[in-house]
Design a protein around this motif. Structure first.
Motif, short mmCIF file in Angstrom:
data_model
loop_
_atom_site.label_atom_id
_atom_site.label_comp_id
_atom_site.label_asym_id
_atom_site.label_seq_id
_atom_site.Cartn_x
_atom_site.Cartn_y
_atom_site.Cartn_z
N TYR A 5 0.83 -1.20 0.00
CA TYR A 5 0.00 0.00 0.00
C TYR A 5 0.87 1.25 0.00
CZ TYR A 5 -3.26 -3.62 1.40
OH TYR A 5 -3.99 -4.78 1.46
N GLN A 9 -3.20 6.31 0.87
CA GLN A 9 -4.23 5.36 0.47
C GLN A 9 -5.18 5.07 1.63
OE1 GLN A 9 -2.55 1.83 -1.26
NE2 GLN A 9 -4.54 0.98 -1.79
N ASP A 12 -9.05 -0.52 4.92
CA ASP A 12 -9.86 -0.99 6.04
C ASP A 12 -8.94 -1.65 7.04
OD1 ASP A 12 -12.47 -0.24 5.43
OD2 ASP A 12 -12.70 -1.91 4.03
N PRO A 26 -12.28 2.34 8.38
CA PRO A 26 -11.40 3.01 7.42
C PRO A 26 -10.25 3.75 8.11
CG PRO A 26 -13.53 4.11 7.53
CD PRO A 26 -13.63 2.90 8.39
N GLU A 28 -6.21 5.82 6.98
CA GLU A 28 -5.33 6.32 5.93
C GLU A 28 -3.89 5.96 6.25
OE1 GLU A 28 -3.92 10.55 3.92
OE2 GLU A 28 -5.45 10.55 5.47
N SER A 61 -6.67 -4.06 4.56
CA SER A 61 -7.22 -4.54 3.29
C SER A 61 -7.71 -3.34 2.49
CB SER A 61 -8.34 -5.54 3.53
OG SER A 61 -9.38 -4.96 4.26
N PRO A 62 -7.79 -3.47 1.15
CA PRO A 62 -8.26 -2.35 0.32
C PRO A 62 -9.65 -1.89 0.76
CG PRO A 62 -7.31 -4.06 -1.03
CD PRO A 62 -7.40 -4.62 0.36
N SER A 63 -9.91 -0.60 0.56
CA SER A 63 -11.17 0.00 1.00
C SER A 63 -11.77 0.84 -0.11
CB SER A 63 -10.91 0.88 2.22
OG SER A 63 -12.06 1.60 2.57
N ASP A 64 -13.08 1.02 -0.05
CA ASP A 64 -13.78 1.92 -0.96
C ASP A 64 -13.90 3.31 -0.36
OD1 ASP A 64 -14.16 -0.11 -2.80
OD2 ASP A 64 -16.08 -0.71 -1.95
N ALA A 65 -13.40 3.49 0.86
CA ALA A 65 -13.51 4.78 1.55
C ALA A 65 -12.68 5.83 0.81
CB ALA A 65 -13.03 4.65 2.99
N MET A 66 -13.15 7.06 0.88
CA MET A 66 -12.47 8.19 0.25
C MET A 66 -12.01 9.15 1.35
SD MET A 66 -12.88 7.78 -3.12
CE MET A 66 -12.84 9.37 -3.86
#
Length: 84
Positions: A5, A9, A12, A26, A28, A61-66
């Motif tokens: 990562y 970015q 989660d 979430p 950062e 893990s990857p997240s859809d959060a912005m």
């Protein structure tokens, strides 16, 4: 082993094992920490907290959060200057 990562970015964060107050949700990536052996580590900041934590890559893990708009416009240097 390389960091999966990147700084900035949104990911989660899994909740910690027993006996920890680390929240899930979430977060950062603030920094990718150097390592020679052992787990790959990151410094992260959760949305609901003001402090930063060091966590292993396996707990992320990857997240859809912005990111929020104000967080995107604020640089590390402006934060350091405003806290003086």
């Amino acid at each position: 082993m390389r960091h999966r990562y990147k700084i900035g970015q949104m990911l989660d964060l899994r909740s910690a094992p027993r006996h920890s107050n680390r929240p899930s949700g979430p977060c950062e990536v603030i920094a990718c920490l150097p390592h020679d052996k052992g787990p790959v580590l990151y410094r992260v900041k959760s949305r609901g907290e003001s402090n930063e934590r060091v966590v292993e890559e396996a707990d992320l893990s990857p997240s859809d959060a912005m990111k929020t708009v104000s967080a995107e416009n604020e640089s590390v240097f402006s934060i350091a200057i405003s806290k003086r």
